[in-house]
Design an enzyme around this catalytic site. Structure first.
Site, mmCIF file in Angstrom:
data_model
loop_
_atom_site.group_PDB
_atom_site.id
_atom_site.type_symbol
_atom_site.label_atom_id
_atom_site.label_comp_id
_atom_site.label_asym_id
_atom_site.label_seq_id
_atom_site.Cartn_x
_atom_site.Cartn_y
_atom_site.Cartn_z
ATOM 1 N N CYS A 151 0.793 -1.225 0.000
ATOM 2 C CA CYS A 151 0.000 0.000 0.000
ATOM 3 C C CYS A 151 0.828 1.280 0.000
ATOM 4 O O CYS A 151 0.285 2.366 -0.168
ATOM 5 C CB CYS A 151 -0.938 -0.006 1.193
ATOM 6 S SG CYS A 151 -1.699 -1.605 1.428
ATOM 7 N N THR A 251 1.169 -7.962 8.929
ATOM 8 C CA THR A 251 0.077 -7.161 8.387
ATOM 9 C C THR A 251 -0.279 -5.953 9.261
ATOM 10 O O THR A 251 -0.728 -4.939 8.737
ATOM 11 C CB THR A 251 -1.215 -8.009 8.219
ATOM 12 O OG1 THR A 251 -1.511 -8.595 9.487
ATOM 13 C CG2 THR A 251 -1.025 -9.088 7.180
ATOM 14 N N HIS A 284 -3.140 8.246 5.622
ATOM 15 C CA HIS A 284 -3.305 6.938 4.982
ATOM 16 C C HIS A 284 -4.743 6.497 5.232
ATOM 17 O O HIS A 284 -5.407 6.027 4.326
ATOM 18 C CB HIS A 284 -2.281 5.953 5.552
ATOM 19 C CG HIS A 284 -2.274 4.640 4.839
ATOM 20 N ND1 HIS A 284 -2.144 4.542 3.475
ATOM 21 C CD2 HIS A 284 -2.385 3.358 5.291
ATOM 22 C CE1 HIS A 284 -2.179 3.261 3.121
ATOM 23 N NE2 HIS A 284 -2.330 2.528 4.195
ATOM 24 N N THR A 288 -9.237 0.768 8.806
ATOM 25 C CA THR A 288 -9.093 -0.402 9.681
ATOM 26 C C THR A 288 -8.852 0.095 11.095
ATOM 27 O O THR A 288 -8.349 1.194 11.305
ATOM 28 C CB THR A 288 -7.915 -1.314 9.266
ATOM 29 O OG1 THR A 288 -6.687 -0.595 9.399
ATOM 30 C CG2 THR A 288 -8.057 -1.782 7.825
ATOM 31 N N GLU A 295 -2.015 5.543 13.282
ATOM 32 C CA GLU A 295 -1.699 6.762 12.544
ATOM 33 C C GLU A 295 -2.005 7.996 13.392
ATOM 34 O O GLU A 295 -1.245 8.972 13.387
ATOM 35 C CB GLU A 295 -2.481 6.815 11.222
ATOM 36 C CG GLU A 295 -2.040 7.987 10.349
ATOM 37 C CD GLU A 295 -2.595 7.939 8.931
ATOM 38 O OE1 GLU A 295 -3.513 7.121 8.677
ATOM 39 O OE2 GLU A 295 -2.117 8.722 8.089
ATOM 40 N N LYS A 314 -10.059 7.818 1.332
ATOM 41 C CA LYS A 314 -10.273 6.521 0.668
ATOM 42 C C LYS A 314 -11.746 6.171 0.469
ATOM 43 O O LYS A 314 -12.066 5.282 -0.317
ATOM 44 C CB LYS A 314 -9.538 5.415 1.433
ATOM 45 C CG LYS A 314 -8.020 5.486 1.226
ATOM 46 C CD LYS A 314 -7.288 4.330 1.842
ATOM 47 C CE LYS A 314 -5.829 4.273 1.420
ATOM 48 N NZ LYS A 314 -5.021 5.400 1.880
ATOM 49 N N HIS A 319 -9.382 1.872 -1.482
ATOM 50 C CA HIS A 319 -7.941 1.768 -1.282
ATOM 51 C C HIS A 319 -7.360 1.072 -2.525
ATOM 52 O O HIS A 319 -7.480 -0.137 -2.668
ATOM 53 C CB HIS A 319 -7.672 0.962 -0.011
ATOM 54 C CG HIS A 319 -6.223 0.924 0.377
ATOM 55 N ND1 HIS A 319 -5.228 1.410 -0.438
ATOM 56 C CD2 HIS A 319 -5.608 0.445 1.489
ATOM 57 C CE1 HIS A 319 -4.057 1.238 0.167
ATOM 58 N NE2 HIS A 319 -4.267 0.664 1.342
ATOM 59 N N PHE A 377 1.535 -3.053 4.188
ATOM 60 C CA PHE A 377 1.797 -4.372 4.781
ATOM 61 C C PHE A 377 3.281 -4.527 5.047
ATOM 62 O O PHE A 377 4.107 -4.105 4.247
ATOM 63 C CB PHE A 377 1.407 -5.455 3.778
ATOM 64 C CG PHE A 377 0.035 -6.018 3.991
ATOM 65 C CD1 PHE A 377 -0.883 -5.386 4.791
ATOM 66 C CD2 PHE A 377 -0.327 -7.198 3.365
ATOM 67 C CE1 PHE A 377 -2.145 -5.921 4.971
ATOM 68 C CE2 PHE A 377 -1.588 -7.739 3.538
ATOM 69 C CZ PHE A 377 -2.492 -7.098 4.340
#
Lengths: 724, 86
Positions: A151, A251, A284, A288, A295, A314, A319, A377
């Site tokens: 990403c 992840t 970003h 999630t 962040e 997003k 994404h 990731f």
């Protein structure tokens, strides 16, 4: 300097259309129609609805390639630049993580469901394919590379291209990312329970995952001097970029956002800006639970009590993975141009754990410097800072110094044996060079052994051989690959297609991304500087070496691990067999090589020195005189005695290698010995990494300079010079 | 139908590709995640979600829902039994 933009997303194609959707607050998330998804069909997605061919895309290439080509065409048009006049000084770096997977999945579906082998769509499987297509179609002969750090790829591609211009290796770079939707990423993210059935809601208390998207975006970057000379219209200035690695988990991000913090701080330092100078952050913001919380912590760590207005965008286009960093870079540049802050749709309820609220409605603001965050990731982070065109340029003198090789880890060369091609492919046998059972796999932890496929284990062991981590030294990792972890990717997709998504394999999915070996090596070695997985066919290793050297030259790392890895796999074996590519003299192989490098002076043991690495493209038909000129211009041939080439693999390239080897002595004013290495290791895309280890040996034993010369059949070329 | 811990442990070993571990070595009350037991991680949890669906027909859509159940073999046995009786 940014002088042109091209963008395609689910919420519009072209900067104006995308900005119109953002202004209107219109999301491009819709039900999936690109392919059937029996298990996850209800989850909304950012799919591009337009017919790509109708938009003008070439009929060849994968869906990702076509998206990238369209963005390149639009960006070049926007910059009104004639690239043919400066072909040698123009290159391209693209972020790509899905590559041709969408098209290869059609091949696999036909193979598994109907037993028919229609191999054509797999020709564009590689992530590097989009770079080959753009470079070849628009005639770019400067450096070309694809980066695949999931990403964060798109942002890393832009940062890498900027470094190439700073290093004086190009005047103009096309830089961005392109990724299409695919069953692989769709089922993969769904199986990781990372998708929000309501569409992503970045930073919202009820956020439950991200939304997948697709798209492409490309920026035209030009050197200050070149842009001024041609009187280019300047859209913005790329003033800062920073990269880092969490080295924490496959992840999940580091829960405290330490890697994200480091990348933002590195970008500020590069731009020579105080945190307070940043007027807007495009987060970003995947939606999630883990990302947004980490962040937010990172934003607070960087900006303290004065976090600038920020938003995650997003929900507009989903994404788009490797494209998202580039798409959001375009959003940032548009924000600077319009002096407006884009909103964060999907946010309704503040989350006390986050303690920050994004901008929810389009706001007018005075914007001078804006930041764009991308985290991927493996904890691969890249941050960009764009500034208004009137910002003063910073100067950083290009640095070039030789680097010392302090260690080499090599898995290979493989031994000759016969390999049976397994189901679902038609039965057959191929003579291969296999590394066999991996020696030293006992070094790995039980969790590494049970979880990771062969290729990842090869990379981890090679890295351990080359380097002993020292926590006081900042370590960068760049491990390239031509085809990525095909075993894991193949197993994941075969299972998905044959069982109609019934029993997905969540643990396989993160292993199947190209940056898995680099990311796991970083975790294994505690490497928190740049983490990258470049891919560019036969010059994947040299691309990794270029990135590692760049980190050392710019002082962003004290040590760099540069290497490449590819594994034998039934699919390329079967394709090569069908196309009668393999022969007695062209035997498929596999292997891994990781070299540890540091600045000369920082090392106690030096195996050899790397004095030059250059990347470029060769023009068809191959012109050996022209290629010899390119080498002579980049390298001091007086100190070179041996040219070690990749001849002995692709038969069509042998003549080219020989012709260049014959043309060099006239330029060197001395005889040059032409040697090869593929007779030892077999043919695979990372073979030049093995060639590098042979070159180090030669430089040491013969006490002479060795030129490692590599060509890719699709147009890439690279040179690397080793001195004792 | 009763859920036997030994049978469940075999399924865990198979789905997670645990190496050099027999069902007898797994304590029914030891933590599956974190220190002091199998030291599994969040990706293993997702594999267990797939295993529960495949072997027992139990669908978990939110990993938070599974978290209390994934504490140990015994809590998982109770969770499966409860899900199957509803």
């Amino acid at each position: 300097m940014v002088t042109g933009l091209g963008i395609l997303t689910a919420s519009g194609c072209g900067v104006d259309e995308v900005w119109k959707s953002i202004r209107a607050g219109e999301s491009g998330l819709r039900p999936l129609t690109l392919f059937q998804s029996p298990r996850y069909g209800q989850v909304p997605v950012g799919q591009i609805q337009q017919d790509l061919i109708a938009l003008g895309a070439p009929t060849h290439g994968s869906r990702s390639d076509q998206l990238g080509w369209l963005a390149a065409r639009d960006a070049i048009g926007d910059a009104t630049i004639n690239l043919s006049e400066i072909a040698d000084r123009a290159g391209v770096v693209m972020g790509c993580s899905v590559g041709g997977s969408f098209d290869s999945e059609r091949f696999l579906t036909t193979l598994i469901k109907q037993g028919k082998m229609r191999a054509r769509p797999t020709r564009y499987h590689e992530c590097a394919s989009v770079v080959d297509l753009i470079a070849n179609e628009f005639g770019l002969l400067g450096p070309g590379m694809a980066v695949t750090t999931a990403c964060s790829s798109g942002a890393l591609a832009i940062a890498t291209a900027a470094e190439m211009i700073t290093a004086g290796e190009a005047d103009v770079m096309l830089a961005g990312g392109a990724d299409s939707l695919s069953r692989m990423t769709w089922a993969g993210f769904n199986s990781l329970l990372l998708m929000d059935a309501a569409g992503c809601r970045p930073f919202d208390a009820k956020r439950a995952g991200t939304s997948l998207g697709e798209g492409a975006a490309i920026l035209i970057l030009e050197s200050e001097e070149f842009a001024q000379k041609r009187g280019a219209k300047i859209l913005a200035r790329l003033t800062g970029w920073g990269t880092s690695c969490d080295a924490y988990h496959t992840t999940a991000p580091h829960p405290e956002g330490t890697g994200a913090t480091a990348a933002m701080q590195a970008a500020l330092k590069r731009a020579d800006l105080e945190p307070a100078a940043i007027d807007y952050v495009n987060a970003h913001g995947t939606g999630t639970r883990d990302n947004d919380l980490a962040e937010a912590k990172a934003l607070k760590a960087v900006f303290g009590g004065r976090v600038p207005p920020f938003s995650g965008t997003k929900h507009f286009f989903g994404h788009a993975l490797a494209a998202s960093g580039a798409i959001e870079a375009v959003v940032c540049i548009a924000a600077l141009r319009h002096q407006e802050i884009p909103p964060n749709p999907g946010f309704h309820t503040p989350d006390p754990a986050i303690g920050l609220e994004p901008v929810t409605k389009l706001e007018r603001a005075s914007l001078m410097h804006v930041m764009s965050n991308s985290f991927g990731f493996g904890g691969n982070n890249a941050v960009l800072i764009f500034s208004r065109p009137e910002t003063k340029p910073q100067t950083r003198p290009p640095q070039s110094s030789p680097m010392a090789i302090t260690g080499l880890g090599v898995i290979g060369p493989g031994a000759i044996c016969q390999r049976e091609i397994e189901k679902p492919l038609p039965a057959g046998k191929v003579v291969v060079r296999s590394c066999g059972a991996l020696a030293d796999s006992a070094w790995l932890t039980p969790n590494q052994r049970r979880r990771f496929g062969r290729m990842m284990q090869m990379a981890l062991i090679a890295a351990r051989h080359s380097h002993t981590p020292d926590p006081s030294q900042r370590l960068a990792v760049a491990i390239g690959t031509g085809l990525g972890c095909l075993e894991d990717a193949g197993m994941f997709l075969e299972n998905l297609i044959s069982k109609d998504e019934r029993e997905p394999m969540p643990a396989r999915f993160p292993n199947a991304v190209h940056n898995a070996p680099a990311a796991q090596t970083a975790i294994d070695q505690g490497a928190r500087s740049l983490n990258s997985a470049p891919t560019m066919g036969e010059i994947s290793f040299e691309s990794a070496l270029w990135q590692g050297m760049c980190q050392l030259k710019t002082g962003e790392a004290d040590y760099a691990l540069a290497g490449a890895v590819d594994e034998l796999n039934k699919y390329p074996l079967a394709m090569g067999r069908r196309w009668k590519y393999w022969s007695e003299r062209n035997v498929p192989g596999e292997g891994a090589m990781v070299a540890s490098l540091t600045r000369v002076g920082n090392s106690t043991t030096t195996l050899a020195r790397v004095t030059a690495v250059r990347l470029g493209r060769w023009r068809k038909p191959f012109d050996a005189e022209r290629e010899a000129d390119w080498i002579a211009a980049a390298v001091d041939l007086k100190n070179v005695e041996v040219i070690l080439s990749g001849a002995g693999g692709w038969p069509a390239l042998d003549e080219n290698y020989s012709a260049v080897a014959a043309a060099l002595p006239a330029r060197a004013g001395r005889t040059l010995e032409h040697q090869t290495y593929k007779q030892l290791c077999g043919e695979f895309q990372s073979a030049s990494a093995f060639g590098f280890s042979v070159a180090v040996q030669m430089a040491r034993e013969k006490k002479c300079g060795v030129l490692l010369y590599t060509l890719s059949p699709r147009g890439g070329k690279a040179i690397c010079v080793l001195q004792p | 139908m009763e859920i036997l811990p030994e049978e469940l442990k075999e399924k865990i070993i198979r789905s997670l590709n645990l190496q050099d571990i027999t069902p007898a070595q797994i304590d029914n009350d030891a933590p599956l995640f974190g220190a002091g037991g199998l030291e599994l991680d969040s990706i293993d949890a997702l594999e267990l979600v797939v295993m529960l669906e495949k072997e027992y027909g139990i669908v978990i859509k939110d990993i938070e829902e599974g978290r209390p159940a994934f504490k140990s073999v015994n809590t998982l046995v109770v969770f499966i039994a409860a899900k199957r009786s509803t």
